[in-house]
Design a protein around this motif. Sequence first.
Motif, PDB file in Angstrom:
ATOM      1  N   ASP A 145      10.620 -30.411   6.709  1.00  0.00           N
ATOM      2  CA  ASP A 145      10.705 -30.371   8.114  1.00  0.00           C
ATOM      3  C   ASP A 145      11.220 -28.727   8.439  1.00  0.00           C
ATOM      4  O   ASP A 145      11.691 -28.202   7.565  1.00  0.00           O
ATOM      5  N   MET A 146      10.974 -28.242   9.481  1.00  0.00           N
ATOM      6  CA  MET A 146      11.617 -27.321   9.978  1.00  0.00           C
ATOM      7  C   MET A 146      11.247 -25.937   9.124  1.00  0.00           C
ATOM      8  O   MET A 146      11.927 -25.091   9.042  1.00  0.00           O
ATOM      9  N   LEU A 147       9.895 -25.912   8.662  1.00  0.00           N
ATOM     10  CA  LEU A 147       9.676 -25.342   7.649  1.00  0.00           C
ATOM     11  C   LEU A 147       9.471 -23.750   7.920  1.00  0.00           C
ATOM     12  O   LEU A 147       9.990 -22.785   7.577  1.00  0.00           O
ATOM     13  N   GLY A 148       8.810 -23.659   9.055  1.00  0.00           N
ATOM     14  CA  GLY A 148       8.327 -22.210   9.749  1.00  0.00           C
ATOM     15  C   GLY A 148       9.871 -21.473  10.111  1.00  0.00           C
ATOM     16  O   GLY A 148      10.060 -20.211   9.818  1.00  0.00           O
ATOM     17  N   SER A 149      10.506 -22.343  10.744  1.00  0.00           N
ATOM     18  CA  SER A 149      11.882 -21.809  11.199  1.00  0.00           C
ATOM     19  C   SER A 149      12.992 -21.430  10.136  1.00  0.00           C
ATOM     20  O   SER A 149      13.578 -20.623  10.074  1.00  0.00           O
ATOM     21  N   ALA A 150      12.735 -22.332   9.112  1.00  0.00           N
ATOM     22  CA  ALA A 150      13.801 -22.233   7.894  1.00  0.00           C
ATOM     23  C   ALA A 150      13.411 -21.006   7.119  1.00  0.00           C
ATOM     24  O   ALA A 150      14.386 -20.317   6.645  1.00  0.00           O
ATOM     25  N   VAL A 151      12.004 -20.731   7.210  1.00  0.00           N
ATOM     26  CA  VAL A 151      11.743 -19.452   6.190  1.00  0.00           C
ATOM     27  C   VAL A 151      11.996 -18.168   7.230  1.00  0.00           C
ATOM     28  O   VAL A 151      12.438 -17.258   6.649  1.00  0.00           O
ATOM     29  N   ALA A 152      11.868 -18.288   8.386  1.00  0.00           N
ATOM     30  CA  ALA A 152      12.090 -17.132   9.337  1.00  0.00           C
ATOM     31  C   ALA A 152      13.542 -16.894   9.340  1.00  0.00           C
ATOM     32  O   ALA A 152      13.988 -15.662   9.335  1.00  0.00           O
ATOM     33  N   ALA A 153      14.426 -17.764   9.201  1.00  0.00           N
ATOM     34  CA  ALA A 153      16.008 -17.801   9.309  1.00  0.00           C
ATOM     35  C   ALA A 153      16.239 -17.415   7.918  1.00  0.00           C
ATOM     36  O   ALA A 153      17.461 -17.092   7.705  1.00  0.00           O
ATOM     37  N   GLY A 154      15.479 -17.459   6.934  1.00  0.00           N
ATOM     38  CA  GLY A 154      15.908 -17.182   5.611  1.00  0.00           C
ATOM     39  C   GLY A 154      16.352 -18.144   4.677  1.00  0.00           C
ATOM     40  O   GLY A 154      16.884 -17.919   3.438  1.00  0.00           O
ATOM     41  N   ARG A 155      16.510 -19.467   5.030  1.00  0.00           N
ATOM     42  CA  ARG A 155      17.053 -20.641   4.202  1.00  0.00           C
ATOM     43  C   ARG A 155      15.998 -20.974   3.072  1.00  0.00           C
ATOM     44  O   ARG A 155      16.503 -21.199   2.011  1.00  0.00           O
ATOM     45  N   LEU A 156      14.596 -20.796   3.447  1.00  0.00           N
ATOM     46  CA  LEU A 156      13.832 -21.025   2.476  1.00  0.00           C
ATOM     47  C   LEU A 156      13.063 -19.896   2.210  1.00  0.00           C
ATOM     48  O   LEU A 156      12.857 -18.918   3.072  1.00  0.00           O
ATOM     49  N   THR A 157      12.276 -19.664   0.942  1.00  0.00           N
ATOM     50  CA  THR A 157      11.474 -18.552   0.784  1.00  0.00           C
ATOM     51  C   THR A 157       9.962 -18.907   1.076  1.00  0.00           C
ATOM     52  O   THR A 157       9.553 -20.040   1.289  1.00  0.00           O
ATOM     53  N   LEU A 158       9.303 -17.839   1.587  1.00  0.00           N
ATOM     54  CA  LEU A 158       7.825 -17.616   1.742  1.00  0.00           C
ATOM     55  C   LEU A 158       7.162 -18.443   0.598  1.00  0.00           C
ATOM     56  O   LEU A 158       6.270 -19.220   0.781  1.00  0.00           O
ATOM     57  N   ASP A 159       7.430 -18.042  -0.717  1.00  0.00           N
ATOM     58  CA  ASP A 159       6.832 -18.558  -1.917  1.00  0.00           C
ATOM     59  C   ASP A 159       6.910 -20.144  -1.908  1.00  0.00           C
ATOM     60  O   ASP A 159       6.065 -20.827  -2.153  1.00  0.00           O
ATOM     61  N   TYR A 160       8.088 -20.689  -1.524  1.00  0.00           N
ATOM     62  CA  TYR A 160       8.386 -21.942  -1.338  1.00  0.00           C
ATOM     63  C   TYR A 160       7.406 -22.603  -0.479  1.00  0.00           C
ATOM     64  O   TYR A 160       6.841 -23.680  -0.910  1.00  0.00           O
ATOM     65  N   ALA A 161       7.392 -22.216   0.634  1.00  0.00           N
ATOM     66  CA  ALA A 161       6.562 -22.853   1.521  1.00  0.00           C
ATOM     67  C   ALA A 161       5.032 -22.793   1.253  1.00  0.00           C
ATOM     68  O   ALA A 161       4.657 -23.656   1.254  1.00  0.00           O
ATOM     69  N   TYR A 162       4.746 -21.395   0.794  1.00  0.00           N
ATOM     70  CA  TYR A 162       3.316 -21.196   0.415  1.00  0.00           C
ATOM     71  C   TYR A 162       2.775 -22.516  -0.557  1.00  0.00           C
ATOM     72  O   TYR A 162       1.656 -22.666  -0.737  1.00  0.00           O
ATOM     73  N   ASP A 163       3.590 -22.690  -1.546  1.00  0.00           N
ATOM     74  CA  ASP A 163       3.368 -23.802  -2.797  1.00  0.00           C
ATOM     75  C   ASP A 163       3.409 -24.839  -2.613  1.00  0.00           C
ATOM     76  O   ASP A 163       3.145 -25.942  -3.383  1.00  0.00           O
ATOM     77  N   LEU A 164       4.069 -25.406  -1.244  1.00  0.00           N
ATOM     78  CA  LEU A 164       4.120 -26.902  -1.059  1.00  0.00           C
ATOM     79  C   LEU A 164       2.597 -27.403  -0.813  1.00  0.00           C
ATOM     80  O   LEU A 164       1.710 -26.731  -0.503  1.00  0.00           O
ATOM     81  N   VAL A 165       2.329 -28.634  -1.253  1.00  0.00           N
ATOM     82  CA  VAL A 165       0.915 -29.118  -1.077  1.00  0.00           C
ATOM     83  C   VAL A 165       1.212 -30.445  -0.236  1.00  0.00           C
ATOM     84  O   VAL A 165       2.121 -31.081  -0.084  1.00  0.00           O
ATOM     85  N   ASP A 166       0.093 -30.911   0.241  1.00  0.00           N
ATOM     86  CA  ASP A 166       0.165 -31.918   0.974  1.00  0.00           C
ATOM     87  C   ASP A 166      -0.455 -33.169   0.030  1.00  0.00           C
ATOM     88  O   ASP A 166      -0.708 -33.024  -1.260  1.00  0.00           O
ATOM     89  N   GLU A 167      -0.773 -34.590   0.825  1.00  0.00           N
ATOM     90  CA  GLU A 167      -1.063 -35.613   0.072  1.00  0.00           C
ATOM     91  C   GLU A 167      -2.492 -35.334  -0.697  1.00  0.00           C
ATOM     92  O   GLU A 167      -2.719 -35.887  -1.940  1.00  0.00           O
ATOM     93  N   GLN A 168      -3.247 -34.674  -0.126  1.00  0.00           N
ATOM     94  CA  GLN A 168      -4.533 -34.252  -0.771  1.00  0.00           C
ATOM     95  C   GLN A 168      -4.432 -33.216  -1.840  1.00  0.00           C
ATOM     96  O   GLN A 168      -5.660 -32.959  -2.330  1.00  0.00           O
TER      97      GLN A 168
END
Lengths: 422, 422
Positions: A145-168
Amino acid sequence: MTDLPSTLTVDSGRLWDSLMELATIGSYPDEATGLMGINRQSLTDADAAGRRLVIGWMSDAGLEVTIDEMGNIFGRHEGTEPNLAPVLAGSHIDTVATAGAFDGCLGVLGGLEVVRCLNDAGITTRRPIVIAAWTEEEGVRFGTDMLGSAVAAGRLTLDYAYDLVDEQGLRFGDELARIGFRGDQPVRMDPPHAYVECHIEQGPVLAQEGYDIGVVTGVQAISWQKVTLHGRAAHAGTTPTELRVDAGLAAAQIVVKVREMVDSGAYGRLRATVGHITTSPGLPSVVPNRAELTVDLRNPDDAHMAAAEADLATFLATLPDAQPGLRVETKRMAKTNRVPFDEGIQDAIAAVAADLGHDTMRLMSGAGHDAQEMAAITPTAMIFVRGEYDGISHNPREYSTPEACAAGINVLATTILRLATQ
Amino acid sequence: MTDLPSTLTVDSGRLWDSLMELATIGSYPDEATGLMGINRQSLTDADAAGRRLVIGWMSDAGLEVTIDEMGNIFGRHEGTEPNLAPVLAGSHIDTVATAGAFDGCLGVLGGLEVVRCLNDAGITTRRPIVIAAWTEEEGVRFGTDMLGSAVAAGRLTLDYAYDLVDEQGLRFGDELARIGFRGDQPVRMDPPHAYVECHIEQGPVLAQEGYDIGVVTGVQAISWQKVTLHGRAAHAGTTPTELRVDAGLAAAQIVVKVREMVDSGAYGRLRATVGHITTSPGLPSVVPNRAELTVDLRNPDDAHMAAAEADLATFLATLPDAQPGLRVETKRMAKTNRVPFDEGIQDAIAAVAADLGHDTMRLMSGAGHDAQEMAAITPTAMIFVRGEYDGISHNPREYSTPEACAAGINVLATTILRLATQ
């Protein structure tokens, strides 16, 4: 500079109409409640349609719209001193699968209404004002959760977010591109002057205590984990009980245990939720060889949270004692400590509310919000708006009155006005 | 009449090869065990392929193949007196989702091997011999087990069966036609002279007690129900515990309760299994508004079974006391009382086994079998074959040795031979 009014009053009807129009996108007939619910999960076609509607409204209000690499949407109302750090206000328009019209949307469309109101009054502020709609705040599709703002604030990296997958198995980065919202603006943002977010309370406290408006002191600690139990498939009719390694039973024992932990009172104001439980192969006559569940723990106190997490981990480790051969696997999905909000911004919100004739109470947020990510890079606080029906949320019954919504956005408008004048 | 031998010995290698070849149809790499598993659920394309293979083998063995309205397959070995009621032997080739090679298939391919053996020896019996492969014995796809034999025996109607739907909403009748196995023979059968079914034990008793062959005295009582809990979706972070109506918690409490009932010893040799558990919307941050589970109860004693069912119903009724607003819905999926098998057929099997040099023990079946349906219309009993690894079944680890399989089918062959001579 123009001569500024001491308070602003927004157009309550226009705000309400925008909320109701956005609510039609992703709507579905909800069987459990008999109401129309909203299912506009992040990066779905419905989310894209909602985004286009909001961007159209931003453009109509003269905002300069940019999209960053995470799909976060920003609408900028230029200030007389464009080089000053802007005042940022926002929230999100993605929803859970069984949502109402207010969670997140009030903060985004409220920010938009503030700008419309400034336009109507011909006001240009000293600092720019930016209205943000953050991507995947709910975390229900891609698990954080808070994925977009967490990357914007620098807590998570863009690569981390891009590589997340959904249930499908669909990748976040691919889905973002698919819906046309993989923007070109760098996601790591320069710290704004301040961040203010108006949101429904999603709880019963304001209504119970008799307030329209809450000043949020911070966000409680949140821990999400996925627990997978590996047992052994076996025939329901013939396998003696003592030979079973029943993954579903272990899952059920965890669900019962976390409720016992809550009820024990030993962990302060712990809340615990198992939202997702599933078994494999999922057949009546087969002892499950696999079960999966999520555990969501919340606590306003970091020490109590740490104790709850440690004791749950200890309990999980004992499960194979009762069922030898059982294997327990845990995966951290999200973890944030308690985030205190800026006292100066809290005081500014309380002062605005008082000037507008509202008594306020201060309270901690039970839910996570994008504000907790922004708090890492800029003075931040939140305004809570009272909800009806015990503040039920993540449910089609979620409801705040037009008056309560307008009260919250009036406080947001004047708070933004004052901060943008600093 | 030809001069008949007193016992028959089948071709163990040919039997094993047939079992292994059928096992390739619907096979998949099973993650949990690292073995190849079999998923050949009823009326799937894999089931159709398995049916075609078996029918080809039946035709090669000179059997006259007919298909009835339920898709039950019959291969007839004509007798010297064709108007006499035939001896029927059979089982099923549909499987659960995580199956091994033996459950059901041993009885069908064993029957086929008996006929091949009669052909090799040039034996024609007085009565016809019919080998049956029953449709949807497992009940995992359409929710009612022993479906094909139950309709053939008249316990369930053809309309009931045709209107069953799977999880995807596909109708049994439509799927039967789609795979090309909606036959033209009337499903209600004339009572055969006798029914004999050879099956793996699917339990540890024969191995523990040191026997290769078991004579089955009957099938224990079986009860399947689906329980649906209706709660209220709510936000995991903000909704106070006392305001929650958590359908997933209630589901977990049921799972824990049924195991407590088993462990209490108050219900005799009760076995209880919750194979399927699922929650909606299934998100980490949303209290489930809906949960669904199946409860499979088995008991060799009808009175103990009735007590367990009554006490479970009482427990379900108390769940809303703890969580006001919770609604509990139950749906009966299957229910059979204890079925005792014919003592004459049991004795005939035991005598054959003794003539073949096998000590036997008598035991009750923990699992349901097509034989319990046939028992309503004709003298019936079953032969159990020892399994390895505690008799694990409904699991890719399911295994009986070639010697054990051949021993069971040798008993079947001579039993059929003697019954067909009566």
